[in-house]
Design an enzyme around this catalytic site. Structure first.
Site, PDB file in Angstrom:
ATOM      1  N   ARG A   1       0.754  -1.411  -0.028  1.00  0.00           N
ATOM      2  CA  ARG A   1       0.018  -0.008  -0.066  1.00  0.00           C
ATOM      3  C   ARG A   1       0.765   1.316  -0.018  1.00  0.00           C
ATOM      4  O   ARG A   1       0.359   2.209  -0.580  1.00  0.00           O
ATOM      5  CB  ARG A   1      -1.133   0.206   1.108  1.00  0.00           C
ATOM      6  CG  ARG A   1      -2.126  -1.348   1.303  1.00  0.00           C
ATOM      7  CD  ARG A   1      -3.117  -1.068   2.222  1.00  0.00           C
ATOM      8  NE  ARG A   1      -3.913   0.021   1.962  1.00  0.00           N
ATOM      9  CZ  ARG A   1      -4.057   1.178   2.708  1.00  0.00           C
ATOM     10  NH1 ARG A   1      -2.920   1.228   3.466  1.00  0.00           N
ATOM     11  NH2 ARG A   1      -5.035   1.933   2.466  1.00  0.00           N
TER      12      ARG A   1
ATOM     13  N   CYS B   1      14.728  -5.463  -3.943  1.00  0.00           N
ATOM     14  CA  CYS B   1      15.505  -4.381  -5.025  1.00  0.00           C
ATOM     15  C   CYS B   1      14.713  -3.622  -5.912  1.00  0.00           C
ATOM     16  O   CYS B   1      14.353  -4.209  -7.169  1.00  0.00           O
ATOM     17  CB  CYS B   1      16.479  -5.559  -5.550  1.00  0.00           C
ATOM     18  SG  CYS B   1      17.529  -6.278  -4.714  1.00  0.00           S
TER      19      CYS B   1
END
Ligand SMILES: *Cc1c(COP(=O)(O)O)cnc(C)c1O
Length: 417
Positions: free
Chosen positions: A303, A336
């Site tokens: 979110r 990443c």
């Protein structure tokens, strides 16, 4: 600085040690309290309350809510099947889905209710089940989500049958002998009672043009306060005002409409916490930032990166009673991916919003609060091949009970051929 909502620091440390991190903890007492609040929603002529299971679909939660009297709103055929497997009776499940379930016929034959979200869906339902009843989702032409990505009504949203196309819907239904007895809107009206009154009024005006409608669902979208600065919807206030509207409608149109509500967020958001472990603390120089890196991220809660959502964050030092002092920190997830952050700026999802937190050390717990809704269920699961995390239910007596095991690498790979 924020404080923990339902956990104590000792509980955090115990759970971190016993189950490993990252992991979600859901509080049984908060879930029960919220369910009772929703079931007490004021109404003029009867109430059906459903849990929008897409917000938190774990079977333990579905069963808990169902035992208390909530029914289920399923947003796909798979969710309906999942609820059935959790032991929810088909009669207590209604399907409101963007994608028509592949096995619509089987689910309806078992007893699930269907809420047609487009003219095509209505036609398909009528073809399979002529001379029955159905409910339709209508887009009444107004939404109030806090961003375009959470707006679920109005011309920019694809959900439901556009209110100007209802004649076409009635024509299709009539061709199959199907009676439209339920009408549904879900436009997410937030916390302002005036907004709810306005939206209910829009829906009632449309219901007035649908003479066979006897039940009206106003969906979910009841706002909760994740951050202490936010304002929460008051169900008693909102429901009380809407009851008056339903009564006025009955006087004018001679129809006593049964009310349905189907919150997701309101029932579960503040009943969940995500516990992660601090894995590193790095900085980008004197005029830069200090980053707390954790062993969770968008793989658990997407979110913040998806729409800049704000969640309370609390650092729980490894040793009880540690006097660490405070600082301003950004929190970076373990993926990443530069967008994997837990600290976007409050009014700008692209910006950085450092938080005042206890000075962390590797091994500490970092707890992200208000993670009950749309976190576990909406994560970027398995990105960077991180396994789906575990889920724990904190029972009313304080015992943590595992309700979902952590995924293994074998499970991530099991369908590769
Ligand atoms: C998602 C959804 C809900 C629940 O919305 P919340 O904002 O979580 O309360 C209710 N009804 C439908 C049809 C939905 O798609």
């Amino acid at each position: 600085m924020e404080s923990l909502a339902f956990l104590t620091e000792d509980q955090v440390r115990c759970i971190q040690t016993e189950f490993g991190t990252p992991l979600f903890v859901y509080d049984e007492r908060t879930l029960e309290r919220r369910a009772r609040e929703v079931l007490a929603f004021p109404n003029a002529f009867g109430l059906t309350a459903r849990f929008a299971m897409k917000s938190l679909p774990n079977a333990a939660v579905l069963r808990l809510f169902h035992r208390l009297g909530l029914r289920i709103d399923a947003s796909s055929g798979y969710e309906a099947e999942r609820a059935l497997r959790a032991g929810i009776p088909a009669a207590d499940i209604q399907i409101t889905a963007q994608e028509l379930p592949k096995d619509l016929e089987g689910l309806i034959r078992q007893g699930c209710a269907f809420n047609a979200c487009s003219v095509l869906q209505l036609n398909e339902y009528g073809r399979l089940f002529p001379n029955t009843e159905v409910s339709v989702r209508v887009n009444p032409g107004l939404g109030s989500g806090h961003s375009n990505r959470t707006n679920v009504g109005g011309p920019s949203a694809s959900f439901g049958i556009w209110h100007e196309h209802l004649d076409e819907a009635h024509g299709v239904a009539a061709r199959h002998g199907v009676r439209i007895t339920g009408m549904h809107t879900h436009i997410g009206s937030g916390s302002d009672p005036e907004m709810w009154v306005h939206c209910a009024g829009l829906s009632l005006d449309i219901a007035a043009r649908m003479p066979e409608v006897t039940r009206l669902s106003l969906g979910g979208g009841y706002k909760i306060a994740r951050m202490s600065t936010e304002k929460e919807a008051n169900l008693q206030d909102i429901g009380g005002r809407m009851s008056a509207q339903f009564e006025a409608f009955a006087l004018e149109h001679g129809r006593k409409l049964h009310l349905e509500v189907e919150p997701g967020t309101y029932l579960v958001a503040n009943a969940g916490a995500l516990i992660c472990t601090v894995i590193d603390v790095v900085d980008t120089g004197a005029s830069g930032n200090i980053f707390i890196k954790i062993d969770g991220g968008m793989t658990e809660n997407t979110r913040p990166s998806l729409y800049g959502a704000q969640h309370p964050i609390v650092v729980v030092p490894n040793e009880a009673g540690a006097a660490r002092g405070e600082g301003d920190y950004l929190v970076a997830g373990h993926c990443c991916e530069s967008g994997d952050t837990f600290t976007p700026a409050p009014d700008n999802p692209e910006g950085l919003g450092p938080r005042r937190l206890t000075r962390p050390e590797a091994g500490d717990a970092l707890v992200m609060e208000a993670c009950g809704a749309y976190c576990s269920s909406m994560s970027t699961k398995n990105y960077n091949s991180f396994p789906e995390c575990a889920e724990v239910l904190l029972k009313a007596d304080g015992t943590p009970q595992l309700i979902r095991r952590r995924q293994t690498l074998d499970q991530i790979l099991e369908n590769e051929v």
